[in-house]
Design a protein around this motif. Sequence first.
Motif, PDB file in Angstrom:
ATOM      1  N   ALA A  18     -49.036   2.226 -29.716  1.00 47.37           N
ATOM      2  CA  ALA A  18     -48.105   3.031 -30.502  1.00 47.37           C
ATOM      3  C   ALA A  18     -46.721   2.394 -30.518  1.00 47.37           C
ATOM      4  CB  ALA A  18     -48.026   4.452 -29.933  1.00 47.37           C
ATOM      5  N   VAL A  21     -46.860  -0.668 -32.834  1.00 42.83           N
ATOM      6  CA  VAL A  21     -46.826  -0.300 -34.249  1.00 42.83           C
ATOM      7  C   VAL A  21     -45.435   0.161 -34.634  1.00 42.83           C
ATOM      8  CG1 VAL A  21     -47.674   1.384 -35.931  1.00 42.83           C
ATOM      9  CG2 VAL A  21     -49.275   0.221 -34.413  1.00 42.83           C
ATOM     10  N   TRP A  25     -42.917  -1.593 -37.520  1.00 45.51           N
ATOM     11  CA  TRP A  25     -42.684  -0.878 -38.774  1.00 45.51           C
ATOM     12  C   TRP A  25     -41.465  -1.390 -39.548  1.00 45.51           C
ATOM     13  CZ3 TRP A  25     -45.096   1.512 -42.307  1.00 45.51           C
ATOM     14  CH2 TRP A  25     -44.410   2.273 -43.238  1.00 45.51           C
ATOM     15  N   SER A  29     -41.420  -2.341 -43.541  1.00 45.25           N
ATOM     16  CA  SER A  29     -40.847  -1.415 -44.505  1.00 45.25           C
ATOM     17  C   SER A  29     -39.355  -1.583 -44.746  1.00 45.25           C
ATOM     18  CB  SER A  29     -41.111   0.016 -44.042  1.00 45.25           C
ATOM     19  OG  SER A  29     -40.394   0.277 -42.848  1.00 45.25           O
ATOM     20  N   PRO A  94     -49.639   7.680 -48.761  1.00 45.31           N
ATOM     21  CA  PRO A  94     -49.648   8.103 -47.356  1.00 45.31           C
ATOM     22  C   PRO A  94     -50.026   6.954 -46.404  1.00 45.31           C
ATOM     23  CG  PRO A  94     -50.715   9.741 -48.736  1.00 45.31           C
ATOM     24  CD  PRO A  94     -50.424   8.551 -49.621  1.00 45.31           C
ATOM     25  N   ASP A  95     -49.288   6.835 -45.329  1.00 44.98           N
ATOM     26  CA  ASP A  95     -49.497   5.827 -44.280  1.00 44.98           C
ATOM     27  C   ASP A  95     -49.234   4.406 -44.741  1.00 44.98           C
ATOM     28  OD1 ASP A  95     -50.160   7.778 -42.431  1.00 44.98           O
ATOM     29  OD2 ASP A  95     -52.284   7.678 -42.895  1.00 44.98           O
ATOM     30  N   GLU A  96     -48.483   4.228 -45.804  1.00 43.88           N
ATOM     31  CA  GLU A  96     -48.099   2.899 -46.278  1.00 43.88           C
ATOM     32  C   GLU A  96     -46.582   2.821 -46.385  1.00 43.88           C
ATOM     33  OE1 GLU A  96     -49.929   0.232 -46.907  1.00 43.88           O
ATOM     34  OE2 GLU A  96     -51.888   1.174 -46.677  1.00 43.88           O
ATOM     35  N   ASP A 134     -54.771  -4.506 -51.106  1.00 43.28           N
ATOM     36  CA  ASP A 134     -54.676  -4.313 -49.665  1.00 43.28           C
ATOM     37  C   ASP A 134     -53.831  -5.369 -48.956  1.00 43.28           C
ATOM     38  OD1 ASP A 134     -55.105  -2.872 -47.383  1.00 43.28           O
ATOM     39  OD2 ASP A 134     -57.019  -3.806 -46.924  1.00 43.28           O
TER      40      ASP A 134
END
Length: 155
Positions: A18, A21, A25, A29, A94-96, A134
Amino acid sequence: MRHAGGITAAALVVAGCAIGVGAAWPLVSGDAEPDAADVTGVWTSPRGGRLEFSGDGRVTAGNITLAPACDPDGVRPEGARVSGTGRWTIGAFPDEAPGAVIDFRPADGPVRSCTVWTVLRRPDRAEMYLLQDDGAGEVYARAPEQVSGQGRENG
Protein backbone atom coordinates in the motif's frame (compact mmCIF):
# COMPACT_ATOMS: atom_id res chain seq x y z
CA MET A 1 1.96 -18.35 17.89
CA ARG A 2 3.03 -19.43 14.45
CA HIS A 3 -0.31 -18.43 13.07
CA ALA A 4 -0.17 -14.98 14.65
CA GLY A 5 3.31 -14.44 13.22
CA GLY A 6 2.02 -15.37 9.77
CA ILE A 7 -0.78 -12.84 10.09
CA THR A 8 1.68 -10.16 11.21
CA ALA A 9 4.00 -10.92 8.30
CA ALA A 10 1.08 -10.81 5.86
CA ALA A 11 -0.08 -7.50 7.32
CA LEU A 12 3.41 -6.05 6.88
CA VAL A 13 3.54 -7.17 3.24
CA VAL A 14 0.10 -5.65 2.54
CA ALA A 15 1.09 -2.41 4.30
CA GLY A 16 4.34 -2.25 2.32
CA CYS A 17 2.46 -2.72 -0.95
CA ALA A 18 0.00 0.00 0.00
CA ILE A 19 2.83 2.40 0.81
CA GLY A 20 4.56 1.50 -2.47
CA VAL A 21 1.41 2.18 -4.48
CA GLY A 22 0.77 5.42 -2.60
CA ALA A 23 4.33 6.59 -3.18
CA ALA A 24 4.13 5.80 -6.90
CA TRP A 25 0.78 7.53 -7.47
CA PRO A 26 2.24 11.04 -7.99
CA LEU A 27 4.59 9.63 -10.64
CA VAL A 28 1.59 8.43 -12.61
CA SER A 29 -0.98 11.12 -11.99
CA GLY A 30 0.93 14.32 -11.25
CA ASP A 31 0.46 16.34 -8.08
CA ALA A 32 -2.66 18.26 -9.09
CA GLU A 33 -5.73 17.50 -11.12
CA PRO A 34 -5.12 18.14 -14.81
CA ASP A 35 -6.76 21.04 -16.56
CA ALA A 36 -7.57 21.75 -20.21
CA ALA A 37 -4.01 22.95 -20.90
CA ASP A 38 -2.69 19.49 -19.97
CA VAL A 39 -4.79 17.91 -22.72
CA THR A 40 -5.33 20.54 -25.42
CA GLY A 41 -3.21 20.06 -28.52
CA VAL A 42 -2.10 17.28 -30.85
CA TRP A 43 -1.04 13.84 -29.56
CA THR A 44 0.46 11.15 -31.78
CA SER A 45 1.47 7.51 -31.36
CA PRO A 46 4.22 5.46 -33.02
CA ARG A 47 1.49 3.38 -34.70
CA GLY A 48 0.02 6.36 -36.52
CA GLY A 49 -2.73 7.25 -34.05
CA ARG A 50 -3.56 10.93 -33.75
CA LEU A 51 -5.73 12.86 -31.27
CA GLU A 52 -6.36 16.58 -31.54
CA PHE A 53 -8.02 18.17 -28.52
CA SER A 54 -9.36 21.71 -29.05
CA GLY A 55 -9.73 24.22 -26.24
CA ASP A 56 -13.46 24.47 -26.95
CA GLY A 57 -14.07 20.81 -26.08
CA ARG A 58 -13.94 19.28 -29.56
CA VAL A 59 -11.72 16.33 -30.40
CA THR A 60 -10.71 14.78 -33.72
CA ALA A 61 -9.23 11.30 -33.73
CA GLY A 62 -7.47 9.48 -36.54
CA ASN A 63 -6.32 5.87 -36.77
CA ILE A 64 -7.01 4.98 -33.10
CA THR A 65 -7.89 1.61 -31.61
CA LEU A 66 -11.57 0.98 -31.07
CA ALA A 67 -12.85 0.65 -27.51
CA PRO A 68 -14.92 -2.50 -26.96
CA ALA A 69 -17.81 -0.30 -25.77
CA CYS A 70 -17.81 1.30 -29.23
CA ASP A 71 -18.44 -2.05 -30.90
CA PRO A 72 -20.61 -4.12 -28.55
CA ASP A 73 -21.83 -6.40 -31.36
CA GLY A 74 -18.31 -7.13 -32.63
CA VAL A 75 -19.03 -5.74 -36.11
CA ARG A 76 -15.49 -4.53 -36.71
CA PRO A 77 -12.58 -6.96 -37.06
CA GLU A 78 -10.22 -7.47 -34.12
CA GLY A 79 -7.58 -4.72 -34.07
CA ALA A 80 -9.63 -2.38 -36.27
CA ARG A 81 -8.56 1.25 -36.18
CA VAL A 82 -10.98 4.11 -36.61
CA SER A 83 -11.23 7.85 -37.08
CA GLY A 84 -13.94 10.14 -35.83
CA THR A 85 -14.91 13.20 -33.83
CA GLY A 86 -16.39 14.00 -30.48
CA ARG A 87 -16.44 16.19 -27.40
CA TRP A 88 -14.09 15.92 -24.43
CA THR A 89 -13.89 16.93 -20.78
CA ILE A 90 -11.43 16.24 -17.95
CA GLY A 91 -12.30 13.12 -15.99
CA ALA A 92 -11.09 9.77 -14.75
CA PHE A 93 -12.20 6.18 -15.07
CA PRO A 94 -12.52 4.58 -11.59
CA ASP A 95 -9.12 3.51 -10.21
CA GLU A 96 -7.21 5.25 -13.01
CA ALA A 97 -5.26 8.49 -13.17
CA PRO A 98 -7.20 11.39 -14.73
CA GLY A 99 -7.19 12.32 -18.39
CA ALA A 100 -9.79 13.18 -21.01
CA VAL A 101 -13.22 11.58 -21.29
CA ILE A 102 -14.33 11.58 -24.92
CA ASP A 103 -17.88 11.23 -26.20
CA PHE A 104 -16.68 9.66 -29.45
CA ARG A 105 -18.46 9.07 -32.75
CA PRO A 106 -16.59 6.94 -35.32
CA ALA A 107 -16.66 8.45 -38.82
CA ASP A 108 -17.85 5.33 -40.61
CA GLY A 109 -19.50 1.99 -40.06
CA PRO A 110 -22.37 0.81 -37.91
CA VAL A 111 -20.74 1.69 -34.61
CA ARG A 112 -22.64 4.19 -32.50
CA SER A 113 -21.17 6.89 -30.32
CA CYS A 114 -19.49 5.75 -27.14
CA THR A 115 -17.22 6.87 -24.33
CA VAL A 116 -13.45 6.66 -24.78
CA TRP A 117 -11.22 7.28 -21.74
CA THR A 118 -7.65 8.58 -21.86
CA VAL A 119 -5.15 8.43 -19.01
CA LEU A 120 -2.33 10.98 -18.59
CA ARG A 121 1.07 9.56 -17.62
CA ARG A 122 4.31 10.88 -16.13
CA PRO A 123 4.57 13.81 -13.75
CA ASP A 124 4.80 16.28 -16.65
CA ARG A 125 1.75 14.69 -18.33
CA ALA A 126 3.68 14.40 -21.59
CA GLU A 127 2.20 10.99 -22.39
CA MET A 128 -1.29 9.55 -22.49
CA TYR A 129 -2.90 6.31 -23.47
CA LEU A 130 -6.39 5.19 -24.36
CA LEU A 131 -7.84 3.07 -21.59
CA GLN A 132 -8.65 0.27 -24.06
CA ASP A 133 -4.91 0.06 -24.86
CA ASP A 134 -4.20 -0.39 -21.13
CA GLY A 135 -1.08 1.76 -21.24
CA ALA A 136 1.07 -1.00 -22.66
CA GLY A 137 -0.13 -1.20 -26.23
CA GLU A 138 0.07 2.31 -27.61
CA VAL A 139 1.31 5.45 -25.91
CA TYR A 140 0.52 8.92 -27.26
CA ALA A 141 2.92 11.85 -26.84
CA ARG A 142 2.48 15.51 -27.58
CA ALA A 143 3.37 16.22 -31.19
CA PRO A 144 7.04 17.36 -31.38
CA GLU A 145 6.18 20.86 -32.59
CA GLN A 146 4.19 21.45 -29.39
CA VAL A 147 6.89 20.19 -27.04
CA SER A 148 9.57 22.54 -28.36
CA GLY A 149 7.75 25.87 -28.10
CA GLN A 150 5.36 25.30 -31.02
CA GLY A 151 8.22 24.10 -33.21
CA ARG A 152 8.37 27.29 -35.23
CA GLU A 153 11.48 29.32 -35.67
CA ASN A 154 11.54 32.78 -37.12
CA GLY A 155 13.99 33.28 -39.83
